[in-house]
Motif scaffolding. Structure first.
Motif, PDB file in Angstrom:
ATOM      1  N   SER A   1      -7.617   6.068   3.209  1.00 26.64           N
ATOM      2  CA  SER A   1      -7.391   4.622   3.297  1.00 26.64           C
ATOM      3  C   SER A   1      -8.022   3.920   2.108  1.00 26.64           C
ATOM      4  O   SER A   1      -8.933   4.434   1.454  1.00 26.64           O
ATOM      5  N   LEU A   2      -7.521   2.724   1.862  1.00 26.71           N
ATOM      6  CA  LEU A   2      -8.027   1.928   0.736  1.00 26.71           C
ATOM      7  C   LEU A   2      -9.517   1.638   0.861  1.00 26.71           C
ATOM      8  O   LEU A   2     -10.208   1.451  -0.129  1.00 26.71           O
TER       9      LEU A   2
ATOM     10  N   TYR B   1       2.760   1.629  -3.335  1.00 25.87           N
ATOM     11  CA  TYR B   1       1.806   1.960  -4.406  1.00 25.87           C
ATOM     12  C   TYR B   1       1.524   3.469  -4.395  1.00 25.87           C
ATOM     13  O   TYR B   1       1.586   4.138  -5.411  1.00 25.87           O
ATOM     14  N   ARG B   2       1.243   3.998  -3.194  1.00 25.83           N
ATOM     15  CA  ARG B   2       0.975   5.438  -3.057  1.00 25.83           C
ATOM     16  C   ARG B   2       2.186   6.255  -3.508  1.00 25.83           C
ATOM     17  O   ARG B   2       2.062   7.276  -4.176  1.00 25.83           O
TER      18      ARG B   2
ATOM     19  N   ASP C   1       0.834  -1.201   0.000  1.00 26.91           N
ATOM     20  CA  ASP C   1       0.000   0.000   0.000  1.00 26.91           C
ATOM     21  C   ASP C   1       0.875   1.259   0.000  1.00 26.91           C
ATOM     22  O   ASP C   1       0.682   2.183  -0.785  1.00 26.91           O
TER      23      ASP C   1
END
Length: 208
Positions: free
Chosen positions: A43-44, A27-28, A24
């Motif tokens: 948040s995802l 990826y960001r 995560d």
């Protein structure tokens, strides 16, 4: 059928590998390297389609950016580079204890067919699996390269197994995995802390 045939499918990040948090964060970072200082939702859980392609589409929408295939390729390749640097600095991703042995046992089981369905992109998924020493070459894999919607990715993975199945069981670690199984009418097994699921796979036999 004389013997029950069961399809067993697995998510990857947080399910087979201890990789969800790093995944995560990187990826960001990849998104910001390519797109600049864009707004990301906290948040995802706040994205509609929690897959690498689905989230990216919504980031582009949220920031009124017109993306194309090249934007996607660029972010994907920066992301894989970041994962590779992470592994060379911190060592390989760790499997959820027992994952490797369980997959091996399932592949040898006559009543079972195994596939993987991940919201991640194929290149990053394959890199993480091989870094953890998980043999995936002969396991059908559907990824965010195939579609932006998790349920469709899962259906593609099942399709790639071929054959008819009496039951389908899916192991996942996120609420979106559980929701997708409810939509598809598949059996769901929770893994990891977020859903209070399995902490390791020792002694787990989905085919018994």
């Amino acid at each position: 059928t004389e013997t029950d045939m069961r399809a067993v499918l697995f998510d990857i990040d947080g399910t087979l590998l201890h990789s969800a948090a790093v995944d995560d964060a990187l990826y960001r970072k990849a998104v910001q390297v390519v797109l600049g200082d864009v707004r990301l939702r906290p948040s995802l859980h706040e994205y509609e389609f929690v897959t690498d392609t689905g989230v990216l589409r919504q980031i582009l929408d949220d920031n009124a950016i017109v993306g194309n295939e090249r934007t996607l390729d660029e972010i994907r390749s920066v992301f894989v580079d970041l994962l590779q640097s992470h592994v060379s600095e911190h060592g390989p991703f760790a499997e959820i204890p027992g994952a490797r042995d369980m997959l091996r046992a399932l592949r040898a089981s006559p009543g079972c067919a195994v596939a993987m369905a991940t919201g991640g992109w194929r290149q990053s998924a394959e890199f993480k699996l091989s870094s953890a020493g998980i043999h995936y070459e002969d396991i059908p894999l559907a990824t965010s390269n195939d579609h932006h919607e998790r349920t469709t990715i899962m259906e593609i993975a099942l399709e790639r197994l071929g054959g008819q199945f009496d039951s389908v069981i899916y192991y996942g670690d996120g609420p979106w995995d559980r929701e997708a199984c409810a939509q598809l009418g598949w059996e769901f097994v929770a893994v990891g802390p977020e859903l209070g699921g399995l902490e390791d796979f020792h002694g787990v036999d989905p085919c018994s």
